[in-house]
Design an enzyme around this catalytic site. Structure first.
Site, PDB file in Angstrom:
ATOM      1  N   ALA A  51       4.196   5.332  -5.386  1.00  0.00           N
ATOM      2  CA  ALA A  51       3.389   4.256  -6.429  1.00  0.00           C
ATOM      3  C   ALA A  51       4.208   3.717  -7.229  1.00  0.00           C
ATOM      4  O   ALA A  51       5.257   4.042  -7.929  1.00  0.00           O
ATOM      5  CB  ALA A  51       2.400   5.378  -7.073  1.00  0.00           C
ATOM      6  N   GLY A  77       4.182   8.046  -3.349  1.00  0.00           N
ATOM      7  CA  GLY A  77       3.355   7.682  -2.480  1.00  0.00           C
ATOM      8  C   GLY A  77       3.426   7.077  -1.148  1.00  0.00           C
ATOM      9  O   GLY A  77       2.639   6.933  -0.145  1.00  0.00           O
ATOM     10  N   GLU A 128       3.692   9.952   1.139  1.00  0.00           N
ATOM     11  CA  GLU A 128       2.262  10.277   1.389  1.00  0.00           C
ATOM     12  C   GLU A 128       1.640   9.254   2.407  1.00  0.00           C
ATOM     13  O   GLU A 128       0.785   9.636   2.869  1.00  0.00           O
ATOM     14  CB  GLU A 128       1.497  10.366  -0.066  1.00  0.00           C
ATOM     15  CG  GLU A 128       2.105  11.533  -0.847  1.00  0.00           C
ATOM     16  CD  GLU A 128       1.724  11.695  -2.320  1.00  0.00           C
ATOM     17  OE1 GLU A 128       1.666  10.567  -2.847  1.00  0.00           O
ATOM     18  OE2 GLU A 128       1.378  12.534  -2.683  1.00  0.00           O
ATOM     19  N   GLU A 185       8.074  13.278  -7.702  1.00  0.00           N
ATOM     20  CA  GLU A 185       6.974  13.097  -8.823  1.00  0.00           C
ATOM     21  C   GLU A 185       7.566  14.191 -10.047  1.00  0.00           C
ATOM     22  O   GLU A 185       7.416  13.616 -10.998  1.00  0.00           O
ATOM     23  CB  GLU A 185       5.887  13.355  -8.361  1.00  0.00           C
ATOM     24  CG  GLU A 185       5.015  12.437  -7.700  1.00  0.00           C
ATOM     25  CD  GLU A 185       5.357  12.366  -6.289  1.00  0.00           C
ATOM     26  OE1 GLU A 185       6.273  12.831  -5.650  1.00  0.00           O
ATOM     27  OE2 GLU A 185       4.645  11.503  -5.499  1.00  0.00           O
TER      28      GLU A 185
END
Ligand code: DAK
Length: 260
Positions: free
Chosen positions: A66, A111, A114, A134
């Site tokens: 992200a 992300g 993911e 993270e």
């Protein structure tokens, strides 16, 4: 389809979605997530596409996570909304009727890891790197990492990766079962397309039923899963493909399956 941060191409029955922000290593900001969402909507209604490949533009990153600069100023409510947007888009990919292959061509962090995990399976280039960094940023994985990673590689290995924020290479990802194949970087897309074409040559309704049965079964107990499987198995006998597939076997010829 014209999208700023995503390329959507078609090669025969194969769709190729490339996250296209190479200058930011394809990091996912809100605009990119919304573009992915639109591209997936387009794929969902495109009868010509039997298999989708998801990859990253450039040769360095699949998706480096992200977008940290986008997330940095968010408050709790905005962070939650950004998290839910990503979760919804990734769930949409997971639930797409057709198979989705992640061709991981470099960094797949946060992300990005993911995104790869919401695809049906992953093939990786030798330079691919995976991880959930993270906790080093003061957050938890927010696009399904805490849920999909343990389901894919087991609880202990997932917990170690998430708690340490370690980044692993392609060979380790292969060893723990995060990816199915590792190939040279310049062979990655051809390799993914070869698998996609093999899938596209089979009976497409049956392939889609298999995806549905596996996805449903992974979320429920074995008895419900078996009932779901039996229902879909029965439904196959209402299709032309079942008649053609079995008749072709008896007649010792190749089947010619229906086009969707
Ligand atoms: N976000 C924004 N920009 C990024 C980025 C990212 N994740 N990753 C790389 N970039 C940008 C860099 O800032 C740099 O930009 P310029 O300085 O050139 O403008 C450019 O891409 C090239 O990167 P580097 O210069 O850093 O390249 P290197 O080869 O030196 O290093 C690297 C590559 C991948 C090791 C490094 O860039 C890196 O560590 N990137 C960050 C990786 C990372 O930590 N990813 C995880 C992000 S966190 C949630 C919702 C979602 C999430 C969590 C919660 N909720 C709200 C529920 C998800 C979180 C994440 O994904």
């Amino acid at each position: 389809m014209e999208l700023e941060n995503v390329l959507l191409e078609k090669e025969g029955n194969i769709g190729i979605l490339s996250v296209n922000r190479p200058k930011a290593l394809n990091a996912l900001n809100e605009a990119t997530l919304l573009d992915i969402d639109k591209a997936i909507d387009a794929v969902a209604v495109d009868d010509e596409i039997d298999v989708l490949i998801v990859t990253g533009a450039g040769n360095k990153a699949f998706v480096a996570g992200a977008d940290i600069t986008f997330m940095q100023p968010l408050n709790a409510l905005e962070g939650r909304a950004f998290g839910m947007l990503g979760q919804d888009v990734f769930r949409k990919i997971e639930e797409l009727e057709i198979p989705v292959i992640a061709a991981v061509n470099g960094f797949a962090l946060g992300g990005g890891c993911e995104l790869a995990m919401c695809c049906d399976f992953r093939v990786a280039s030798e330079n691919a790197k995976f991880g959930q960094p993270e906790v080093g940023l003061g957050i938890t994985p927010g696009y399904g990492g805490t849920q999909r990673l343990p389901r894919l590689i087991g609880e202990g290995m997932a917990k170690e990766l998430i708690y340490t924020a370690d980044i692993i290479g392609a060979d380790e990802a292969l060893r723990v079962g995060l990816v199915n194949h590792v190939v040279a970087a310049d062979e990655l897309m051809d390799y993914a397309k070869k698998i996609a074409k093999k899938i596209a040559s089979k009976a497409q309704l049956a392939v889609r039923f298999c995806k549905k049965a596996i996805n449903e079964g992974m979320q429920t107990d074995i008895d419900r899963g078996m009932t779901f499987e039996a229902d879909l198995f029965g439904l196959c006998f209402a299709t032309e493909d079942q008649k053609e597939g079995m008749t072709a076997f008896v007649e010792k010829r190749k089947p010619g399956f229906q086009k969707k």
